[in-house]
Write a protein that holds these residues in place. Sequence first.
Motif, PDB file in Angstrom:
ATOM      1  N   VAL A   1      31.260  40.101  27.167  1.00  0.00           N
ATOM      2  CA  VAL A   1      29.946  40.448  27.687  1.00  0.00           C
ATOM      3  C   VAL A   1      30.065  41.392  28.874  1.00  0.00           C
ATOM      4  N   VAL A   2      31.096  41.194  29.674  1.00  0.00           N
ATOM      5  CA  VAL A   2      31.269  42.030  30.864  1.00  0.00           C
ATOM      6  C   VAL A   2      32.663  42.619  30.890  1.00  0.00           C
ATOM      7  N   ASP A   3      32.813  43.650  31.692  1.00  0.00           N
ATOM      8  CA  ASP A   3      34.100  44.316  31.836  1.00  0.00           C
ATOM      9  C   ASP A   3      34.787  43.781  33.084  1.00  0.00           C
ATOM     10  N   PHE A   4      36.025  43.334  32.957  1.00  0.00           N
ATOM     11  CA  PHE A   4      36.766  42.795  34.094  1.00  0.00           C
ATOM     12  C   PHE A   4      37.809  43.784  34.621  1.00  0.00           C
ATOM     13  N   GLY A   5      37.699  45.048  34.223  1.00  0.00           N
ATOM     14  CA  GLY A   5      38.604  46.067  34.738  1.00  0.00           C
ATOM     15  C   GLY A   5      39.884  46.237  33.930  1.00  0.00           C
ATOM     16  N   PHE A   6      39.953  45.667  32.732  1.00  0.00           N
ATOM     17  CA  PHE A   6      41.146  45.805  31.893  1.00  0.00           C
ATOM     18  C   PHE A   6      40.908  46.829  30.784  1.00  0.00           C
ATOM     19  N   GLN A   7      41.994  47.427  30.327  1.00  0.00           N
ATOM     20  CA  GLN A   7      41.952  48.273  29.137  1.00  0.00           C
ATOM     21  C   GLN A   7      42.182  47.362  27.930  1.00  0.00           C
ATOM     22  N   TYR A   8      41.124  46.989  27.253  1.00  0.00           N
ATOM     23  CA  TYR A   8      41.222  45.958  26.224  1.00  0.00           C
ATOM     24  C   TYR A   8      42.052  46.388  25.016  1.00  0.00           C
ATOM     25  N   GLU A   9      42.154  47.696  24.815  1.00  0.00           N
ATOM     26  CA  GLU A   9      42.963  48.157  23.660  1.00  0.00           C
ATOM     27  C   GLU A   9      44.449  47.881  23.855  1.00  0.00           C
ATOM     28  N   ASP A  10      44.842  47.555  25.081  1.00  0.00           N
ATOM     29  CA  ASP A  10      46.250  47.252  25.351  1.00  0.00           C
ATOM     30  C   ASP A  10      46.614  45.805  25.019  1.00  0.00           C
ATOM     31  N   PHE A  11      45.606  44.999  24.647  1.00  0.00           N
ATOM     32  CA  PHE A  11      45.839  43.578  24.448  1.00  0.00           C
ATOM     33  C   PHE A  11      45.290  43.103  23.108  1.00  0.00           C
ATOM     34  N   ASN A  12      45.790  41.961  22.710  1.00  0.00           N
ATOM     35  CA  ASN A  12      45.149  41.184  21.657  1.00  0.00           C
ATOM     36  C   ASN A  12      44.137  40.288  22.382  1.00  0.00           C
ATOM     37  N   VAL A  13      42.864  40.563  22.182  1.00  0.00           N
ATOM     38  CA  VAL A  13      41.806  39.920  22.968  1.00  0.00           C
ATOM     39  C   VAL A  13      41.207  38.749  22.188  1.00  0.00           C
ATOM     40  N   HIS A  14      41.162  37.609  22.845  1.00  0.00           N
ATOM     41  CA  HIS A  14      40.523  36.435  22.247  1.00  0.00           C
ATOM     42  C   HIS A  14      39.383  36.018  23.163  1.00  0.00           C
ATOM     43  N   TYR A  15      38.163  36.131  22.664  1.00  0.00           N
ATOM     44  CA  TYR A  15      36.976  35.798  23.452  1.00  0.00           C
ATOM     45  C   TYR A  15      36.369  34.521  22.887  1.00  0.00           C
TER      46      TYR A  15
ATOM     47  N   ALA B   1      40.934  35.461  26.771  1.00  0.00           N
ATOM     48  CA  ALA B   1      42.396  35.414  26.813  1.00  0.00           C
ATOM     49  C   ALA B   1      42.925  36.779  26.386  1.00  0.00           C
ATOM     50  N   LEU B   2      43.720  37.414  27.263  1.00  0.00           N
ATOM     51  CA  LEU B   2      44.332  38.701  26.960  1.00  0.00           C
ATOM     52  C   LEU B   2      45.810  38.444  26.672  1.00  0.00           C
ATOM     53  N   ARG B   3      46.238  38.774  25.442  1.00  0.00           N
ATOM     54  CA  ARG B   3      47.590  38.441  24.988  1.00  0.00           C
ATOM     55  C   ARG B   3      48.320  39.701  24.553  1.00  0.00           C
ATOM     56  N   THR B   4      49.630  39.587  24.476  1.00  0.00           N
ATOM     57  CA  THR B   4      50.425  40.736  24.016  1.00  0.00           C
ATOM     58  C   THR B   4      50.092  41.052  22.566  1.00  0.00           C
ATOM     59  N   LYS B   5      50.279  42.309  22.195  1.00  0.00           N
ATOM     60  CA  LYS B   5      49.925  42.735  20.847  1.00  0.00           C
ATOM     61  C   LYS B   5      51.084  42.591  19.857  1.00  0.00           C
ATOM     62  N   ASP B   6      52.160  41.967  20.292  1.00  0.00           N
ATOM     63  CA  ASP B   6      53.290  41.773  19.385  1.00  0.00           C
ATOM     64  C   ASP B   6      53.123  40.460  18.609  1.00  0.00           C
ATOM     65  N   LYS B   7      54.152  40.092  17.879  1.00  0.00           N
ATOM     66  CA  LYS B   7      54.073  38.901  17.027  1.00  0.00           C
ATOM     67  C   LYS B   7      54.020  37.596  17.829  1.00  0.00           C
TER      68      LYS B   7
ATOM     69  N   LYS C   1      51.709  36.490  23.348  1.00  0.00           N
ATOM     70  CA  LYS C   1      51.963  35.809  24.610  1.00  0.00           C
ATOM     71  C   LYS C   1      50.803  36.040  25.578  1.00  0.00           C
ATOM     72  N   LEU C   2      50.320  34.945  26.165  1.00  0.00           N
ATOM     73  CA  LEU C   2      49.192  35.036  27.104  1.00  0.00           C
ATOM     74  C   LEU C   2      49.601  35.804  28.361  1.00  0.00           C
ATOM     75  N   GLN C   3      48.795  36.824  28.708  1.00  0.00           N
ATOM     76  CA  GLN C   3      49.023  37.622  29.914  1.00  0.00           C
ATOM     77  C   GLN C   3      48.007  37.292  31.021  1.00  0.00           C
ATOM     78  N   TYR C   4      46.754  37.217  30.605  1.00  0.00           N
ATOM     79  CA  TYR C   4      45.675  36.925  31.556  1.00  0.00           C
ATOM     80  C   TYR C   4      44.685  35.953  30.913  1.00  0.00           C
ATOM     81  N   LEU C   5      44.170  35.045  31.723  1.00  0.00           N
ATOM     82  CA  LEU C   5      43.080  34.166  31.282  1.00  0.00           C
ATOM     83  C   LEU C   5      41.939  34.331  32.279  1.00  0.00           C
ATOM     84  N   ILE C   6      40.737  34.635  31.758  1.00  0.00           N
ATOM     85  CA  ILE C   6      39.570  34.884  32.602  1.00  0.00           C
ATOM     86  C   ILE C   6      38.483  33.891  32.225  1.00  0.00           C
ATOM     87  N   TYR C   7      37.969  33.170  33.202  1.00  0.00           N
ATOM     88  CA  TYR C   7      36.935  32.160  32.963  1.00  0.00           C
ATOM     89  C   TYR C   7      35.705  32.478  33.811  1.00  0.00           C
TER      90      TYR C   7
END
Length: 407
Positions: free
Chosen positions: A35-49, A95-101, A104-110
């Motif tokens: 819903v909001v932007d937290f200042g991350f480039q989301y294309e760099d992550f596997n994003v779980h909302y 949850a922002l995770r690595t895009k590999d297999k 791996k969790l990098q950031y968690l935003i609540y």
Amino acid sequence: MKKIAIILLVLLSLNSCKKEQEEYIIEDIEPHKPVVDFGFQYEDFNVHYDTIQAQDTFERILKKQNLNGKKAANIIKIVKDSFPTQVRFKRPYVALRTKDKYNKLQYLIYQPNRLEYYLVDLTDSIIGFKKSRPLTFKVKTIAGTLSGSLAATLRDQNIESSLSKKLMKVYAWSIDFFKLKKGDKFALSFTERYINDTLYDGIDSLRASFFEYKGEKIYAFPFQQDANSKVDYYNEEGKALKNYFLKAPLKFINITSRFNKNRFHPVQLKWKPHNGTDYAAPTGTPIMTTATGIVEMAGYTAGNGNFVKVKHDKTYSTQYLHMSKILVKRGQSVKQGEIIGKVGSTGLASGPHVCYRFWKNGTEVDALKLKLPNSQPMESQNLPRYKELIRPLKRELDSVAELKFKK
């Protein structure tokens, strides 16, 4: 039959195992856009909302991100002073995770609310902190005519209900809102909050307003007389809008019977004086004391039903009859606007209402015709500063109203 039973048992067993395995598995679905932007480039992550479910805790959310119990417990221990262990149902998290297999969790935003959020950074060392997004305030000034109730009129202009509630509170001592008519004019200036300059976050404050009431423009401007006093509202002359007494003990109601020295009583079926004003409302509607005072009486009589009488000073008292429930006790101090009981039909009453009686020097009088005292006027030394402050606000209201009403 035996074969069918065996097959059913196998299926149930598989389903039970599947549920057990799925408890902490990451869903491989197209992620929802936050819903909001937290200042991350989301294309760099596997994003779980996702949103917090009924049984979720901070630990459970971490485990859903492929972190075992020991790792989750270690993270909680490190960030316990900067991240809440209890999370609110239905609030979002990302949850922002690595895009590999490994995912791996990098950031968690609540997000516990729209303004604040908590972030756990696991990219290097484990860090947790709370952040607030920037707020901006935008002024909006409108003019219009009532098309129905005040709340409905503002809703038609996409203005949230909190402003109508604020206005009713500001004008409670000056305007009888159930006497406002369709076509009555008004003008309002208020500020709205925006998060990150784009996300609407509600009404912040009322800057200025006027209503046409009984042929007169009643202005309201907020003003704080000194650092130790609260903000109060005054008209264009600097007179306080807050009167000694509220106009009525209820909100949004109908007057069904007025003060009358010879009224036909609907229960006793005879002509007799009616020394009060009847306000009809549903059973259970809150009844307010119209001024600050001490509860002089609280009890029951056959005629009054459940009633409360409040002594305000040496001159004035008010009485409230036919309550379904009394919420105060004799000798209790009450403040203006405090709920003292609930509307009912106890005693000699043909339906749910409150009979409001007003006493002056020991005699019952018609509250609707009585000229009641106002609150203390503004300090004379503050008046020049006040008039200088409201001059541009009044000019803004009047110019917007002139443009609106000359069309």
